[in-house]
Motif scaffolding. Structure first.
Motif, mmCIF file in Angstrom:
data_model
loop_
_atom_site.group_PDB
_atom_site.id
_atom_site.type_symbol
_atom_site.label_atom_id
_atom_site.label_comp_id
_atom_site.label_asym_id
_atom_site.label_seq_id
_atom_site.Cartn_x
_atom_site.Cartn_y
_atom_site.Cartn_z
ATOM 1 N N GLY A 193 0.887 -1.481 -0.107
ATOM 2 C CA GLY A 193 -0.117 0.312 -0.033
ATOM 3 C C GLY A 193 0.629 1.071 0.545
ATOM 4 N N PHE A 194 2.309 1.250 -0.597
ATOM 5 C CA PHE A 194 2.725 2.334 -0.371
ATOM 6 C C PHE A 194 2.495 3.327 -1.213
ATOM 7 C CE2 PHE A 194 6.333 4.111 -2.068
ATOM 8 C CZ PHE A 194 6.840 5.183 -1.078
ATOM 9 N N HIS A 195 1.955 4.471 -1.563
ATOM 10 C CA HIS A 195 1.423 5.265 -2.170
ATOM 11 C C HIS A 195 2.923 6.709 -2.547
ATOM 12 C CE1 HIS A 195 -0.889 8.982 -4.022
ATOM 13 N NE2 HIS A 195 -1.770 7.050 -4.499
ATOM 14 N N THR A 196 2.839 7.094 -3.251
ATOM 15 C CA THR A 196 4.281 8.216 -3.940
ATOM 16 C C THR A 196 3.320 9.088 -5.043
ATOM 17 O OG1 THR A 196 6.034 9.131 -4.529
ATOM 18 C CG2 THR A 196 5.557 6.814 -5.098
ATOM 19 N N SER A 197 3.838 10.423 -4.680
ATOM 20 C CA SER A 197 2.683 10.632 -6.023
ATOM 21 C C SER A 197 4.345 11.840 -6.941
ATOM 22 C CB SER A 197 1.979 12.065 -5.923
ATOM 23 O OG SER A 197 2.815 13.026 -4.803
ATOM 24 N N GLY A 198 5.455 11.218 -6.077
ATOM 25 C CA GLY A 198 6.268 11.992 -6.749
ATOM 26 C C GLY A 198 7.741 10.264 -7.022
ATOM 27 N N GLN A 199 9.402 11.168 -7.296
ATOM 28 C CA GLN A 199 9.828 9.870 -7.471
ATOM 29 C C GLN A 199 10.772 9.934 -6.631
ATOM 30 O OE1 GLN A 199 13.192 12.864 -9.473
ATOM 31 N NE2 GLN A 199 12.441 11.696 -11.215
ATOM 32 N N VAL A 200 11.092 8.372 -6.085
ATOM 33 C CA VAL A 200 11.321 6.935 -4.874
ATOM 34 C C VAL A 200 12.950 7.608 -5.939
ATOM 35 C CG1 VAL A 200 11.555 5.721 -4.249
ATOM 36 C CG2 VAL A 200 9.657 6.432 -3.792
ATOM 37 N N LEU A 201 13.618 8.479 -4.938
ATOM 38 C CA LEU A 201 15.596 8.133 -5.951
ATOM 39 C C LEU A 201 15.966 6.738 -4.673
ATOM 40 C CD1 LEU A 201 14.161 11.013 -6.590
ATOM 41 C CD2 LEU A 201 16.594 11.164 -6.691
ATOM 42 N N LEU A 202 16.348 6.692 -4.618
ATOM 43 C CA LEU A 202 17.592 5.781 -4.029
ATOM 44 C C LEU A 202 19.019 4.925 -5.142
ATOM 45 C CD1 LEU A 202 15.455 2.210 -2.475
ATOM 46 C CD2 LEU A 202 16.230 3.954 -1.375
ATOM 47 N N ARG A 203 19.734 6.421 -5.262
ATOM 48 C CA ARG A 203 20.426 6.159 -6.635
ATOM 49 C C ARG A 203 21.865 6.039 -5.578
ATOM 50 N NH1 ARG A 203 20.392 11.982 -9.157
ATOM 51 N NH2 ARG A 203 19.944 12.273 -7.605
ATOM 52 N N GLY A 204 22.697 5.399 -5.748
ATOM 53 C CA GLY A 204 24.283 4.746 -4.922
ATOM 54 C C GLY A 204 23.186 4.826 -3.623
ATOM 55 N N ALA A 205 22.502 3.782 -3.374
ATOM 56 C CA ALA A 205 21.763 3.288 -2.004
ATOM 57 C C ALA A 205 22.713 2.297 -2.274
ATOM 58 C CB ALA A 205 20.545 3.099 -2.090
ATOM 59 N N THR A 206 23.298 1.297 -1.022
ATOM 60 C CA THR A 206 23.252 0.014 -0.057
ATOM 61 C C THR A 206 22.222 -0.249 0.799
ATOM 62 O OG1 THR A 206 25.234 0.295 -1.054
ATOM 63 C CG2 THR A 206 24.951 -1.569 0.454
ATOM 64 N N PRO A 258 2.182 11.697 -13.767
ATOM 65 C CA PRO A 258 3.146 11.637 -14.183
ATOM 66 C C PRO A 258 4.064 11.795 -13.413
ATOM 67 C CG PRO A 258 1.453 13.751 -14.072
ATOM 68 C CD PRO A 258 1.612 12.894 -13.299
ATOM 69 N N HIS A 259 5.041 12.155 -12.208
ATOM 70 C CA HIS A 259 5.842 12.584 -11.926
ATOM 71 C C HIS A 259 6.486 11.296 -11.251
ATOM 72 C CE1 HIS A 259 5.890 16.182 -13.205
ATOM 73 N NE2 HIS A 259 4.350 16.980 -12.727
ATOM 74 N N ALA A 260 5.761 10.471 -10.586
ATOM 75 C CA ALA A 260 6.128 8.837 -9.612
ATOM 76 C C ALA A 260 6.921 8.157 -10.711
ATOM 77 C CB ALA A 260 4.877 8.580 -9.176
ATOM 78 N N GLY A 261 8.264 8.377 -9.933
ATOM 79 C CA GLY A 261 8.612 6.925 -11.021
ATOM 80 C C GLY A 261 10.446 6.747 -9.451
ATOM 81 N N LEU A 262 10.910 5.708 -10.243
ATOM 82 C CA LEU A 262 11.683 4.549 -9.509
ATOM 83 C C LEU A 262 13.236 5.372 -9.678
ATOM 84 C CD1 LEU A 262 10.839 0.984 -8.223
ATOM 85 C CD2 LEU A 262 10.247 3.832 -6.950
ATOM 86 N N VAL A 263 13.576 5.927 -9.314
ATOM 87 C CA VAL A 263 14.901 6.143 -10.092
ATOM 88 C C VAL A 263 16.424 5.096 -8.808
ATOM 89 C CG1 VAL A 263 16.942 7.576 -10.652
ATOM 90 C CG2 VAL A 263 14.449 8.342 -10.797
#
Length: 459
Positions: free
Chosen positions: A203-216, A231-236
């Motif tokens: 049920g996690f909900h986001t209207s914007g980007q989720v950024l985990l760039r370079g995450a470990t 339109p702005h919600a995505g996974l980076v």
């Protein structure tokens, strides 16, 4: 609070209405603080505070400023409401600018000017950060601003609500970071280091980007049953490193899914959650195993590769290696065959024509039985022709009896001679058929050698 005996436990205040600002900056307290179900008319300033624990459960306050906070136990914000009346949500990525590799993502925020109802920049928490059912209301892009946050325990953000995004760049979490059922305007956790799992599912909900760039993340990153809305919600997730990644979202996102240069042990997804063509970036993605929550064959996986319209041939080789490591050699050959087709699309006209010939005759070396079928078909067709139109023997001697099958084999195989080709001299249409078989034999042999050398060179 002055004169409070640490031996008696935390300083407790329940159900109180606190009027005016509360300033506890840079205080060194040997006990914990509990402001439970309290109402603050002004912000609570805890910058540089050192305390045994902090509990603001079910309290309401306009802002909590706790940069540099140091707590030896837990920080509890469960059921807390921070911020005034919510303004219009600002999805993370709505005002983003293009950066390298074409990934649209916000740049690093100027910390001095960043505004958020909850600030935990450089905070140190030896226990857990409990933020279940926490509500953060902001008029700007950020609801929580916590760069370089250090939590030795877990971050428990189940059912958290934030009108803006959460800023957790370069945060360090000793155990899990849980956002199950949370509703946020986005998340920037670039450079996150997590000792257990990252859970943005159920049920996690986001209207914007989720950024985990370079995450470990040392255990799992999961977006199971998550919703990327708008339109702005995505996974980076570029350069993400984790043993397991789940991307079986509740539905297909409108925004992009970026896995560029990520290193994943196992990747699990679902075709119903794939983005539309052009919104997937898997260039440089490395994985050992692929899985799907729905049945998916190798052709389906090739369709997944095709969603990245700018990907190079490396994505095909990575998929082939995945099938090969699991023991599915046939699927690996299918992928490498598709790789050659993809590679030839960028050739000149002559290269594309020669590639088509190799594909039809031999499948670029990955369909060896096709060459045998062509050979048998040509032998059968030629034998049928020459069985009723036997060519005249050379010199009219007739020392060798004519055999249409062996004669066609001798015409088609360019290396070994059976003596029939030089013993008979076709004329007219018979000569045209003989020349066609000779040219077909050389063409078939050349394609076979070219394709086989290419295939063997990649073993």
């Amino acid at each position: 609070m002055v004169g409070h005996d640490p031996a008696s436990g935390p300083f407790r205040l329940r159900g109180a209405r606190v009027v005016g600002p509360v300033d506890l900056t840079h205080r060194q307290l040997a006990f914990g603080l509990e402001f439970v179900e309290c109402r603050f008319t002004d912000s609570l300033d805890l910058r540089g505070l050192s305390a045994g624990s902090l509990d603001l459960g079910a309290s309401r306050l306009p802002a909590l400023v706790a940069d540099g906070l140091a707590v030896e136990g837990d920080v509890r914000l469960a059921g807390c409401r921070i911020g005034g009346e919510p303004g219009r949500p600002v999805p993370l990525g709505a005002e983003a600018r293009p950066v390298r590799d074409g990934v649209r993502a916000p740049r690093r925020v100027a910390e001095a000017s960043a505004e958020a109802p909850l600030r935990l920049a450089d905070a140190r928490i030896a226990g857990n950060l409990v933020a279940e059912e926490l509500a953060l209301f902001s008029t700007g892009p950020w609801s929580c601003f916590a760069p370089r946050l250090r939590v030795e325990g877990a971050v428990q953000g189940q059912s958290l609500t934030a009108t803006g995004a959460l800023y957790l760049r370069d945060a360090r979490v000793g155990h899990a970071l849980g956002l199950n059922g949370a509703r946020v305007g986005g998340l920037d956790a670039t450079g996150l280091a997590c000792g257990r799992g990252f859970y943005a599912d159920w049920g996690f909900h986001t209207s914007g980007q989720v950024l985990l760039r370079g995450a470990t993340v040392e255990s799992v990153v999961t977006f199971h049953d998550a919703t990327l809305a708008g339109p702005h919600a995505g996974l980076v997730l570029g350069r993400l490193t984790t043993p397991r990644l789940r991307l079986d979202l509740r539905g297909a996102p409108e925004g992009r899914i970026v896995l560029r240069d990520a290193h994943v042990g196992a990747l699990v997804d679902d075709p119903s959650a794939w983005p539309r063509a052009g919104n997937l970036d898997i260039e440089g993605l490395v994985y050992k195993r692929l899985g799907s929550t729905s049945p998916l064959d190798v052709k389906g996986r090739l369709g997944w590769l095709a969603l990245d319209q700018e990907a190079g041939v490396g994505v095909f080789e990575q998929l082939a290696l995945s099938y090969q490591s699991s023991g599915d050699e046939r699927a690996a050959r299918t992928v490498r065959h598709a790789r050659e087709r993809h590679l030839r699309r960028g050739d000149r006209l002559t290269g594309r024509i020669w590639g088509t010939v190799q594909d039809v005759l031999f499948g670029y070396g990955y369909a060896p039985r096709r060459a045998l079928l062509w050979l048998l078909a040509l032998v059968a067709a030629g034998s049928s022709w020459f069985s009723v139109r036997a060519p005249a023997p050379v010199g009219g001697s007739g020392q060798r009896a004519f055999d249409p099958v062996l004669y066609c084999v001798d015409l088609l195989v360019p290396v070994v001679s059976l003596g029939y080709r030089s013993a008979f001299d076709p004329a007219g249409w018979d000569k045209a058929v003989a020349v066609f078989l000779i040219v077909s034999g050389w063409l078939l042999a050349t394609a076979v050698i070219s394709g086989a050398s290419r295939a063997l060179g990649r073993v």
